[in-house]
Design an enzyme around this catalytic site. Structure first.
Site, PDB file in Angstrom:
ATOM      1  CB  CYS A  17      -0.912   0.007   1.226  1.00 42.70           C
ATOM      2  SG  CYS A  17      -2.115   1.366   1.169  1.00 42.70           S
ATOM      3  CB  CYS A  21      -4.113   3.367   7.915  1.00 44.45           C
ATOM      4  SG  CYS A  21      -4.584   4.190   6.387  1.00 44.45           S
ATOM      5  CB  CYS A  24      -3.757  -0.907   7.965  1.00 43.68           C
ATOM      6  SG  CYS A  24      -4.029  -1.985   6.548  1.00 43.68           S
TER       7      CYS A  24
HETATM    8  S1  SF4 Z   1      -6.229   0.901   5.594  1.00 46.90           S
HETATM    9 FE1  SF4 Z   1      -4.405  -0.306   5.012  1.00 46.90          FE
HETATM   10  S2  SF4 Z   1      -4.729  -0.826   2.879  1.00 46.90           S
HETATM   11 FE2  SF4 Z   1      -6.131   0.857   3.341  1.00 46.90          FE
HETATM   12  S3  SF4 Z   1      -5.016   2.731   2.795  1.00 46.90           S
HETATM   13 FE3  SF4 Z   1      -4.614   2.348   4.947  1.00 46.90          FE
HETATM   14  S4  SF4 Z   1      -2.688   1.176   4.988  1.00 46.90           S
HETATM   15 FE4  SF4 Z   1      -3.518   1.068   2.925  1.00 46.90          FE
END
Ligand code: SF4
Length: 288
Positions: A17, A21, A24
């Site tokens: 990614c 986050c 995540c």
């Molecule tokens: S939640 Fe996970 S997969 Fe989605 S944008 Fe954030 S880091 Fe990337």
């Protein structure tokens, strides 16, 4: 397909990614590889269609980082499935990427936790080593592109300690999504537990967020997914081609679908059709 089969699947195609986050829950640090070959992805998609799956949602990581995503969307449509993706939106700002993906897309799932750049940088929903969040204009622009092409937008928001006091009413009212899913941040061992002291919220903080937005947006279909409803209510495939569930607070994986069989692999995980229906997982029927 028997009547207990869940009709929609989330296929997490990749684990990389361009955002980071902290909450995540799809980092997939606990698996040793991700399938990157298109042929393997297509074989699994075909198995899903054969098993009676009617909607396929591609997620990641960030699915738009995968060059052959448009082919996977096209194949899925040709097999008669409703297609959707869940994306952080950043790659779709590139017009060429948008065009290649939108041609075969029935529903755009856009992850928007906030349109406050400062909050998004704090949570890690940002590019370039967490320095650059998408702007409010970018998020509105993506929703507008979808609207112009007649693609319904679904919004996904994770409510955490970073944004639980935030107000997204204006943004959501303008976007007018077919569905707004609001998740209570969910710690999953091996995925996102490193930062849980920083992002966790109480049930009461989550309820306040939901009540505030429901009151402000009576015409928006809001699906509130508190922690219990998020567990065991999704049929999910991992980047290495296995079903997985999250009912034990960590990911539990089945045998590889292509090495055993769809039904056998499915029998190895815990997923509840009742909970799937409770969170209105068959909403896509109403869009047809
Ligand atoms: S939640 Fe996970 S997969 Fe989605 S944008 Fe954030 S880091 Fe990337």
């Amino acid at each position: 397909m028997n009547d207990q089969t869940i009709s929609a699947v989330n296929y997490h195609l990749n684990r990389n990614c361009n955002m980071h986050c902290k909450f995540c829950f799809a980092t997939f640090r606990d698996i040793d590889h991700a399938n990157s070959r298109m042929e393997e992805h297509i074989s699994i998609i075909k198995q899903c269609a054969l098993a009676g799956i009617r909607k396929i949602n591609f997620a990641g990581g960030e699915p738009t980082l995968l060059k052959h995503l448009p082919t996977l969307l096209r194949v899925s449509k040709e097999l008669g499935m409703v297609t959707s993706i869940v994306t952080n939106g950043s790659r779709l700002l590139d017009e060429a990427v948008w065009r290649s993906v939108s041609r075969f897309l029935d529903i755009l799932g856009l992850s928007v936790d906030s349109i406050n750049e400062h909050l998004n940088v704090r949570s890690g929903r940002a590019l370039n080593k967490n320095q650059q969040a998408l702007t409010e204009e970018s998020y509105f622009g993506l929703a507008e592109k979808a609207r112009l092409e007649g693609i319904p937008v679904k919004l996904n928001t994770v409510v955490s300690n970073y944004n639980w006091q935030d107000d997204l009413s204006h943004f959501v009212r303008e976007v007018a999504p077919v569905r707004w899913k609001i998740f209570q941040v969910l710690p999953i061992l091996g995925q996102n537990d490193r930062y849980k002291e920083e992002y966790l919220i109480t049930d009461s903080m989550f309820s306040k967020y939901i009540e505030r937005h429901k009151a402000a947006l009576p015409n928006v279909p809001i699906i509130a997914e508190e922690n219990d409803l998020m567990m065991g209510s999704y049929l999910m495939i991992s980047p290495d081609g296995r079903f997985f569930d999250n009912t034990k607070g960590t990911h539990s994986y089945s045998s590889p679908i292509l090495e055993s069989s769809f039904d056998y692999a499915l029998s190895e995980i815990a997923v509840s059709k009742k909970k799937f229906l409770q969170r209105e997982g068959e909403y896509f029927n109403k869009l047809a």
